[in-house]
Design a protein around this motif. Sequence first.
Motif, PDB file in Angstrom:
ATOM      1  N   TYR A  93      53.168  35.244  32.096  1.00 30.65           N
ATOM      2  CA  TYR A  93      51.631  35.658  32.390  1.00 30.65           C
ATOM      3  C   TYR A  93      50.552  35.634  33.031  1.00 30.65           C
ATOM      4  O   TYR A  93      50.533  34.559  33.160  1.00 30.65           O
ATOM      5  CB  TYR A  93      51.298  36.586  30.601  1.00 30.65           C
ATOM      6  N   ILE A  94      49.582  36.075  32.972  1.00 30.03           N
ATOM      7  CA  ILE A  94      48.307  35.933  33.968  1.00 30.03           C
ATOM      8  C   ILE A  94      47.099  35.507  32.634  1.00 30.03           C
ATOM      9  O   ILE A  94      46.526  36.685  32.379  1.00 30.03           O
ATOM     10  CB  ILE A  94      47.936  37.109  35.216  1.00 30.03           C
ATOM     11  N   SER A  95      46.743  34.876  32.442  1.00 27.52           N
ATOM     12  CA  SER A  95      45.797  33.865  32.032  1.00 27.52           C
ATOM     13  C   SER A  95      44.500  34.187  32.584  1.00 27.52           C
ATOM     14  O   SER A  95      44.445  33.854  33.984  1.00 27.52           O
ATOM     15  CB  SER A  95      46.059  32.921  30.833  1.00 27.52           C
ATOM     16  N   GLU A  96      43.570  33.787  31.631  1.00 25.35           N
ATOM     17  CA  GLU A  96      42.294  33.789  32.240  1.00 25.35           C
ATOM     18  C   GLU A  96      42.044  32.972  33.340  1.00 25.35           C
ATOM     19  O   GLU A  96      41.307  32.386  34.012  1.00 25.35           O
ATOM     20  CB  GLU A  96      40.892  33.675  31.067  1.00 25.35           C
ATOM     21  N   ALA A  97      42.542  31.580  32.656  1.00 26.92           N
ATOM     22  CA  ALA A  97      42.323  30.411  33.116  1.00 26.92           C
ATOM     23  C   ALA A  97      42.985  30.821  34.377  1.00 26.92           C
ATOM     24  O   ALA A  97      42.829  29.960  35.050  1.00 26.92           O
ATOM     25  CB  ALA A  97      43.324  29.248  32.988  1.00 26.92           C
ATOM     26  N   HIS A 136      41.615  30.198  38.765  1.00 29.61           N
ATOM     27  CA  HIS A 136      42.299  29.154  39.249  1.00 29.61           C
ATOM     28  C   HIS A 136      41.984  29.383  40.960  1.00 29.61           C
ATOM     29  O   HIS A 136      41.945  29.048  41.894  1.00 29.61           O
ATOM     30  CB  HIS A 136      43.685  28.308  38.712  1.00 29.61           C
ATOM     31  N   ILE A 137      43.577  30.604  41.164  1.00 31.90           N
ATOM     32  CA  ILE A 137      43.161  31.748  41.406  1.00 31.90           C
ATOM     33  C   ILE A 137      42.193  31.990  42.579  1.00 31.90           C
ATOM     34  O   ILE A 137      42.228  31.671  43.791  1.00 31.90           O
ATOM     35  CB  ILE A 137      44.130  33.158  41.312  1.00 31.90           C
ATOM     36  N   SER A 138      41.289  32.044  41.922  1.00 33.90           N
ATOM     37  CA  SER A 138      40.001  32.454  42.431  1.00 33.90           C
ATOM     38  C   SER A 138      38.994  31.301  43.478  1.00 33.90           C
ATOM     39  O   SER A 138      38.742  31.534  44.269  1.00 33.90           O
ATOM     40  CB  SER A 138      39.095  32.869  41.133  1.00 33.90           C
ATOM     41  N   HIS A 139      38.906  30.163  42.350  1.00 30.83           N
ATOM     42  CA  HIS A 139      38.555  28.861  42.803  1.00 30.83           C
ATOM     43  C   HIS A 139      39.314  28.837  44.333  1.00 30.83           C
ATOM     44  O   HIS A 139      38.581  28.412  45.267  1.00 30.83           O
ATOM     45  CB  HIS A 139      38.892  27.667  42.267  1.00 30.83           C
ATOM     46  N   ILE A 140      40.462  29.052  44.378  1.00 31.04           N
ATOM     47  CA  ILE A 140      41.647  28.281  45.142  1.00 31.04           C
ATOM     48  C   ILE A 140      41.380  28.976  46.291  1.00 31.04           C
ATOM     49  O   ILE A 140      41.208  28.920  47.859  1.00 31.04           O
ATOM     50  CB  ILE A 140      43.185  28.362  45.113  1.00 31.04           C
ATOM     51  N   THR A 141      40.906  31.177  46.394  1.00 27.01           N
ATOM     52  CA  THR A 141      41.448  31.454  47.731  1.00 27.01           C
ATOM     53  C   THR A 141      39.617  32.246  47.997  1.00 27.01           C
ATOM     54  O   THR A 141      40.267  32.595  48.296  1.00 27.01           O
ATOM     55  CB  THR A 141      42.534  32.963  47.205  1.00 27.01           C
ATOM     56  N   VAL A 193      37.881  34.380  46.306  1.00 27.80           N
ATOM     57  CA  VAL A 193      38.407  35.763  46.357  1.00 27.80           C
ATOM     58  C   VAL A 193      37.426  35.913  44.831  1.00 27.80           C
ATOM     59  O   VAL A 193      38.139  35.068  43.929  1.00 27.80           O
ATOM     60  CB  VAL A 193      39.459  36.693  46.149  1.00 27.80           C
ATOM     61  N   PRO A 194      36.449  36.604  44.606  1.00 33.34           N
ATOM     62  CA  PRO A 194      35.820  36.680  43.044  1.00 33.34           C
ATOM     63  C   PRO A 194      36.259  37.164  41.983  1.00 33.34           C
ATOM     64  O   PRO A 194      37.396  37.835  42.032  1.00 33.34           O
ATOM     65  CB  PRO A 194      34.592  37.697  43.469  1.00 33.34           C
ATOM     66  N   ALA A 195      36.763  36.655  40.881  1.00 28.74           N
ATOM     67  CA  ALA A 195      37.245  36.627  39.543  1.00 28.74           C
ATOM     68  C   ALA A 195      37.433  38.086  39.153  1.00 28.74           C
ATOM     69  O   ALA A 195      38.997  38.621  38.783  1.00 28.74           O
ATOM     70  CB  ALA A 195      37.130  35.732  38.314  1.00 28.74           C
ATOM     71  N   ALA A 196      36.969  37.943  39.402  1.00 27.75           N
ATOM     72  CA  ALA A 196      36.127  40.238  39.018  1.00 27.75           C
ATOM     73  C   ALA A 196      37.224  41.346  39.582  1.00 27.75           C
ATOM     74  O   ALA A 196      38.241  41.970  39.333  1.00 27.75           O
ATOM     75  CB  ALA A 196      35.130  40.837  39.362  1.00 27.75           C
ATOM     76  N   GLU A 197      37.253  41.103  40.906  1.00 24.47           N
ATOM     77  CA  GLU A 197      38.404  41.512  42.277  1.00 24.47           C
ATOM     78  C   GLU A 197      39.965  40.849  42.047  1.00 24.47           C
ATOM     79  O   GLU A 197      40.618  42.030  42.022  1.00 24.47           O
ATOM     80  CB  GLU A 197      37.701  40.748  43.410  1.00 24.47           C
ATOM     81  N   ILE A 198      39.829  40.107  41.557  1.00 24.46           N
ATOM     82  CA  ILE A 198      41.337  39.091  41.077  1.00 24.46           C
ATOM     83  C   ILE A 198      41.717  39.908  39.649  1.00 24.46           C
ATOM     84  O   ILE A 198      42.874  41.135  40.130  1.00 24.46           O
ATOM     85  CB  ILE A 198      41.402  37.639  40.597  1.00 24.46           C
ATOM     86  N   TYR A 199      40.567  40.940  38.845  1.00 22.41           N
ATOM     87  CA  TYR A 199      41.378  41.656  37.884  1.00 22.41           C
ATOM     88  C   TYR A 199      41.959  42.323  38.164  1.00 22.41           C
ATOM     89  O   TYR A 199      42.572  43.031  37.666  1.00 22.41           O
ATOM     90  CB  TYR A 199      40.284  40.903  36.763  1.00 22.41           C
ATOM     91  N   GLY A 200      40.255  43.200  38.743  1.00 24.12           N
ATOM     92  CA  GLY A 200      40.602  44.724  39.495  1.00 24.12           C
ATOM     93  C   GLY A 200      42.535  44.535  39.825  1.00 24.12           C
ATOM     94  O   GLY A 200      43.275  45.421  39.456  1.00 24.12           O
ATOM     95  N   VAL A 201      42.557  43.790  40.830  1.00 19.91           N
ATOM     96  CA  VAL A 201      44.299  43.710  41.517  1.00 19.91           C
ATOM     97  C   VAL A 201      45.442  43.343  40.045  1.00 19.91           C
ATOM     98  O   VAL A 201      46.205  44.217  40.096  1.00 19.91           O
ATOM     99  CB  VAL A 201      44.618  42.444  42.396  1.00 19.91           C
ATOM    100  N   VAL A 202      45.010  42.479  39.134  1.00 16.80           N
ATOM    101  CA  VAL A 202      45.864  42.208  38.280  1.00 16.80           C
ATOM    102  C   VAL A 202      46.229  43.840  37.178  1.00 16.80           C
ATOM    103  O   VAL A 202      46.844  43.334  37.300  1.00 16.80           O
ATOM    104  CB  VAL A 202      45.290  40.474  37.386  1.00 16.80           C
TER     105      VAL A 202
END
Lengths: 168, 584
Positions: free
Chosen positions: A39-43, A47-52, A54-63
């Motif tokens: 699954y996709i945890s907050e961590a 982590h992905i936000s850090h390496i790409t 892309v803001p975490a909020a935007e990633i959450y939107g995609v998830v």
Amino acid sequence: MNVNTKHDFKPFNVDLWKHDGQAGALIPLLQSAQDTYGYISEAAIDHISHITGVPAAEIYGVVTFYAQFRTKPLGKYVIKVCNGTACHVNNAKPIADAVTDELGITYDETTDDGDFSMLSVACVGCCSLAPVVVINDETYGRLTPAKTRKVLREYKREAKKTQQEKDA
Amino acid sequence: MKTVKIGLGTCGISAGGEKVYQAFQEELKQHPEAFVLTETGCVGMCYREVLVEVSNGDGSEHVYGDVTPERVGQIVKEDVLNGSTIDDWLVTDKSEKGFFENQKRIVLRNCGIIDPGDIEQYIARNGYQALKHVLTLMTPGEVIDEITKSGLRGRGGGGFPTGLKWKFTHDAPGEKKYVICNADEGDPGAFMDRSVLEGDPNTVLEGMIIAGYAIGADEGYIYCRAEYPKAIARLRQAIAQAKKRGFLGYNLFGTSFSFNVKIKEGAGAFVCGEETALIHSIEGKRGMPRFRPPFPAQSGLWGKPTNINNVETFANIPWIMLNGGDAYAAFGTENSKGTKVFAMAGKVKRSGLVEVPMGITINEIIFDICGGIVGDRKFKAVQMGGPSGGCIPADMCDIQIDYQQINKTGAIMGSGGLVVMDETTCMVDVAKFFLTFTQSESCGKCTFCRIGTKRMLEILERITDGQGSMEDLDNLEELSHQIGESSLCGLGQTAPNPVLTTLKHFRHEYEAHIIEKKCPAHVCSPLLTYTIDENCNGCTACARACPTDAITGEKKQLHVINQDACIKCGKCFTVCRFDAVIKD
Ligand SMILES: Cc1cc2nc3c(=O)[nH]c(=O)nc-3n(C[C@H](O)[C@H](O)[C@H](O)COP(=O)(O)O)c2cc1C
Ligand code: FES
């Protein structure tokens, strides 16, 4: 900086994002995270936000946009009830009701003991066997509510047995 | 040497194909020199899976249907080792009368015949000949002309002329262009694209490479839904082998043309099948559609001209280039040329995959090819085009498979899902099913699509709960038109179709739900009467489950439902382990 230790987080396939345009790699990265952890945890999002970048909020939107991504882990046995057109017209609903009744969970829920999760899928590819339920990788076709219960009880017994073995 | 070939498409695997394969592997250990074991994709007879073909090495072969691991020993012993067939289990022309004779296989020409994991078998059946011919002897303009001549129209649902689309992308200014193969196959009753990708991935690749040459692209993407792991694995394998053989990569066939293909896995969103949403998804964003124009042909992936076609569209290309556009156009009607693959499901005897020449009638597909209705019950309607399509009633099914004739009924050709319904299917429930699907898949961008479908669904729920009024029908119609007019993409524009067509052709069923409070097909549970029959052994499960204590009876005695107290929740029906609760 070592981002991985921050969340006690084993790195997954980060090479992916180097190959494509940066943004295009977001979904493969999330898929890779889910493959690794179930699954996709907050961590993982951090982590992905850090390496790409892309803001975490935007990633959450995609998830949350895509049905494939889960923000909670799944149970040991994943029960996929087919709700494709063929299964629907061949009475999939009473099958789903039987699962709910037997396990006390409905779609997208997991039992408290973490043994079973119930998901809805659209066509698992054997419409001629409709209605169909897939449990982990095993397909059960031509089901009736009674047959469904029987199958589930076997899994329950198995789950109990492995739990007892673990306890022993 | 004899060869044993197992059908291992997703349908074959679901029916237990891998266990059959393992059983043959075990036999092979005991009789190592007796036969060669291979696999193939779906031949279309999903209703007889697991299929096993035994070929004798002299060109003759025969196929067994419904094979289980238990039957493997006997097949090896009697047939493979001793050469006598087990006639009762054979799939013959007689047992499958009409199934193959009435089909015309272009897209499926290799499916179920070759091992999709071995590019050499594809090559042996003229694979990559079309590509070679195109690259070495034709100009891009000539390729586009040939496709235009074939009359091929997009098989992904829209039906846009493929030659014209290629021309637009070819003519669009820009150095960098892309080809995208849409393998998102979102219609919940369709599996044509999956079967083609699993059974013959190379034909799709070859079609894409030819498209790349025609429009001037050097890069392609295949966007495949993640729910198709087997198809994705097949594609990866095919791409690797094609690279090795020089069909993908740089300077193909010694020309200056280069082409590479990447796979993108979808992540489960129906709307991502829409071309602009799909492009957003490849770019890593939320898969929301955008306004067109500009069309992808002008501005697509990363803003570059992009040609996007469906899997089946591409799978036609190599055949057309080898046999000529005229040969393809020889099949079909005035404005619908060639063949179409249909995924047959529902209450039809032979469910599976069929490829028919355009112009055949719906009745011919259902009765001549697919053997008619299960249990020989009364045929009521077919649903074509999935969530964007509509229901065609039985008495109109003498129309031809032709874009215009189908559109006239209110349905659409769609991508090829054909769901057959009989008298036990409730049309209001079918409309509700599709609307539930589109409602939950609406991306939320357009208000009418997001909220309008929700309101429509509430009305349908009311009707199937027995709480509907005749005014609801007018509201449904009005909402349908508004949603159709004010949605940005095809999802919203077509979402009301299942409701509109059932309202048009089966209004009496809606009225029965509303006025008589009855579901004529015995599907909508609040409108049914529940009774218990003699299968009941008095286990008391239903009585314990009943929330209103409407069920009475002694232990080990027949139980009875008090109809006045019954709230028709259906709980007794689902808890009964002896199928003793009857709904009527
Ligand atoms: C909501 C929606 C879903 C779609 N889903 C698919 C799909 O699953 N597969 C597909 O090939 N086309 C799908 N399409 C059509 C595509 O937008 C596009 O027209 C098609 O891929 C073009 O290829 P073709 O010309 O070869 O048909 C969908 C369209 C809409 C509006
Ligand atoms: S609809 Fe359930 S297997 Fe196809």
